[in-house]
Design a protein around this motif. Structure first.
Motif, mmCIF file in Angstrom:
data_model
loop_
_atom_site.group_PDB
_atom_site.id
_atom_site.type_symbol
_atom_site.label_atom_id
_atom_site.label_comp_id
_atom_site.label_asym_id
_atom_site.label_seq_id
_atom_site.Cartn_x
_atom_site.Cartn_y
_atom_site.Cartn_z
ATOM 1 N N LYS A 110 0.830 -1.216 0.000
ATOM 2 C CA LYS A 110 0.000 0.000 0.000
ATOM 3 C C LYS A 110 0.857 1.256 0.000
ATOM 4 N N TRP A 111 2.019 1.184 -0.651
ATOM 5 C CA TRP A 111 2.843 2.369 -0.803
ATOM 6 C C TRP A 111 2.228 3.277 -1.862
ATOM 7 N N GLU A 112 2.565 4.546 -1.767
ATOM 8 C CA GLU A 112 2.106 5.516 -2.763
ATOM 9 C C GLU A 112 3.096 5.566 -3.926
ATOM 10 N N PHE A 113 2.592 5.886 -5.104
ATOM 11 C CA PHE A 113 3.435 6.169 -6.265
ATOM 12 C C PHE A 113 3.168 7.595 -6.728
ATOM 13 N N PHE A 114 4.229 8.316 -7.078
ATOM 14 C CA PHE A 114 4.046 9.579 -7.780
ATOM 15 C C PHE A 114 5.055 9.666 -8.916
ATOM 16 N N SER A 115 4.796 10.538 -9.870
ATOM 17 C CA SER A 115 5.583 10.559 -11.105
ATOM 18 C C SER A 115 6.899 11.315 -10.930
ATOM 19 N N HIS A 116 7.950 10.697 -11.414
ATOM 20 C CA HIS A 116 9.270 11.330 -11.501
ATOM 21 C C HIS A 116 9.731 11.324 -12.961
ATOM 22 N N GLY A 117 8.735 11.497 -13.865
ATOM 23 C CA GLY A 117 9.044 11.446 -15.293
ATOM 24 C C GLY A 117 9.140 10.004 -15.779
ATOM 25 N N ILE A 118 9.509 9.828 -17.033
ATOM 26 C CA ILE A 118 9.594 8.494 -17.621
ATOM 27 C C ILE A 118 10.915 7.828 -17.264
ATOM 28 N N TYR A 119 12.013 8.511 -17.540
ATOM 29 C CA TYR A 119 13.350 8.072 -17.127
ATOM 30 C C TYR A 119 14.055 9.263 -16.493
ATOM 31 N N GLN A 131 4.387 17.938 -25.419
ATOM 32 C CA GLN A 131 5.254 16.830 -25.013
ATOM 33 C C GLN A 131 5.158 16.570 -23.509
ATOM 34 N N GLU A 132 5.106 17.642 -22.725
ATOM 35 C CA GLU A 132 4.948 17.447 -21.282
ATOM 36 C C GLU A 132 3.605 16.812 -20.955
ATOM 37 N N ARG A 133 2.556 17.240 -21.641
ATOM 38 C CA ARG A 133 1.242 16.625 -21.424
ATOM 39 C C ARG A 133 1.298 15.114 -21.708
ATOM 40 N N ALA A 134 1.998 14.750 -22.762
ATOM 41 C CA ALA A 134 2.100 13.333 -23.111
ATOM 42 C C ALA A 134 2.799 12.545 -22.003
ATOM 43 N N ILE A 169 0.735 20.160 -14.502
ATOM 44 C CA ILE A 169 0.400 19.119 -13.534
ATOM 45 C C ILE A 169 -0.876 19.471 -12.773
ATOM 46 N N ALA A 170 -1.083 20.770 -12.514
ATOM 47 C CA ALA A 170 -2.351 21.175 -11.888
ATOM 48 C C ALA A 170 -3.528 20.890 -12.821
ATOM 49 N N GLU A 171 -3.339 21.159 -14.104
ATOM 50 C CA GLU A 171 -4.387 20.900 -15.104
ATOM 51 C C GLU A 171 -4.774 19.425 -15.121
ATOM 52 N N HIS A 172 -3.803 18.545 -14.836
ATOM 53 C CA HIS A 172 -4.063 17.102 -14.837
ATOM 54 C C HIS A 172 -4.423 16.579 -13.446
ATOM 55 N N ASP A 173 -4.851 17.473 -12.575
ATOM 56 C CA ASP A 173 -5.359 17.110 -11.249
ATOM 57 C C ASP A 173 -4.324 16.390 -10.391
ATOM 58 N N PHE A 174 -3.081 16.825 -10.507
ATOM 59 C CA PHE A 174 -2.094 16.434 -9.505
ATOM 60 C C PHE A 174 -2.304 17.332 -8.292
ATOM 61 N N TRP A 175 -2.078 16.787 -7.107
ATOM 62 C CA TRP A 175 -2.350 17.526 -5.879
ATOM 63 C C TRP A 175 -1.117 18.213 -5.308
#
Length: 315
Positions: A110-119, A131-134, A169-175
């Motif tokens: 039950k760990w959380e995941f958040f985005s650190h980009g693709i690589y 490109q950032e949206r993608a 990121i705000a537009e994509h509902d990141f908190w």
């Protein structure tokens, strides 16, 4: 954004803010952020930054980081299990495909995941908004498909950004974002839409800085963590603070470092009556639901602004 100030947030003096109390009347919200990253051996070049400081490719750097995923992460995961601490994974999204067994092990806990980009070798420098949206949409879909979890946090790959990153990121509902280092409490960020919180994610106690940049010993790092925690806990008497320990398994999980690092976790766990041991997402959710409006009202009442359009309208 101006040349004088990026206008991401207003100056908001620490003293006299609305009082924060974390769930259970806790004084300090503590979260731990293992970075589970993937570094490409021969990443595409970016004119603004070398992916490998020693030159490209760098087999030593590559294999050291691979050790973090093969050996180090599993050691760190067992240690956090011992203290009943859930990680908030700063995830290179490509790792879902490269090492799904790591994702499965974290999700089972039950760990959380958040985005650190693709690589961590693919920088945001030079990206268009499209490109950032993608990248963001791929991050959301990939983690949701693998775990069922909707990611809510973002840390830019290798801490690289564009002028559009926070709005996107705000537009994509990141908190929350971990990319700003201006405070020891959550703070509302100025974005065109959404309710984006700047989450304390300290570079000062990040093991990359302490080990790779400052060259501290394991004993020095543990001492730094304890003193950092003690100060924030003391200030939390007046208003709730946040402490994050950002980690990289290829560093902290080395055999000569991990047991000394454990002393810091033991010290923190001994203050459990006063500490909310949680995840980044849970802190952001609680702040948005309980302190967002009064924080903005306090900022605006003080009238110390840096200009610009201000905060997005409340939902």
């Amino acid at each position: 954004m101006t040349h004088a100030d990026p206008n991401l947030y207003d100056y908001w003096p620490y003293a006299g803010r609305p009082k924060i109390r974390w769930p259970g009347d806790k004084k300090l919200a503590f979260w731990i952020a293992p970075n589970i990253e993937y570094y490409e051996f021969q990443p595409p070049p970016n004119p603004k930054r070398q992916p490998w400081p020693r030159g490209n490719p760098d087999i030593q750097g590559y294999t050291q980081r691979a050790w973090g995923n093969t050996v180090g992460h599993w050691r760190l995961m067992e240690l956090l299990d011992k203290y009943d601490m859930r990680g908030s994974i700063s995830l290179s999204i490509g790792l879902v495909d490269h090492h799904p067994e790591i994702i499965e092990a974290c999700a089972a806990r039950k760990w959380e995941f958040f985005s650190h980009g693709i690589y961590n070798t693919r920088f945001s420098y030079g990206m268009t908004p499209e490109q950032e949206r993608a990248v963001l949409e791929d991050s959301i879909r990939t983690v949701e498909r693998a775990t069922g979890e909707r990611i809510r946090g973002y840390l830019a790959p290798a801490l690289t950004h564009t002028e559009s990153t926070l709005d996107l990121i705000a537009e994509h509902d990141f908190w929350y974002t971990c990319d700003l280092f201006q405070d020891d409490q959550p703070q509302p960020i100025k974005t065109k839409t959404g309710q984006l919180v700047s989450m304390p994610y300290s570079l000062e106690v990040n093991d990359v800085i302490t080990y790779s940049v400052m060259g501290y010993t394991p004993e020095q790092y543990t001492d730094i963590l304890k003193r950092h925690f003690d100060q924030l806990l003391e200030e939390g008497e007046e208003s709730g603070t946040v402490m994050c320990i950002p980690l990289h398994a290829y560093l902290v999980s080395q055999p000569h470092r991990l047991r000394i690092f454990e002393e810091a976790l033991k010290h923190i766990s001994e203050h459990a009556d006063d500490v909310w041991i949680t995840t980044g997402q849970e802190i952001a959710k609680y702040f948005r639901e309980n302190y967002w409006e009064q924080s903005i009202a306090d900022i605006q009442t003080r009238g110390v602004t840096t200009g610009g359009t201000g905060f997005a309208p409340s939902r």
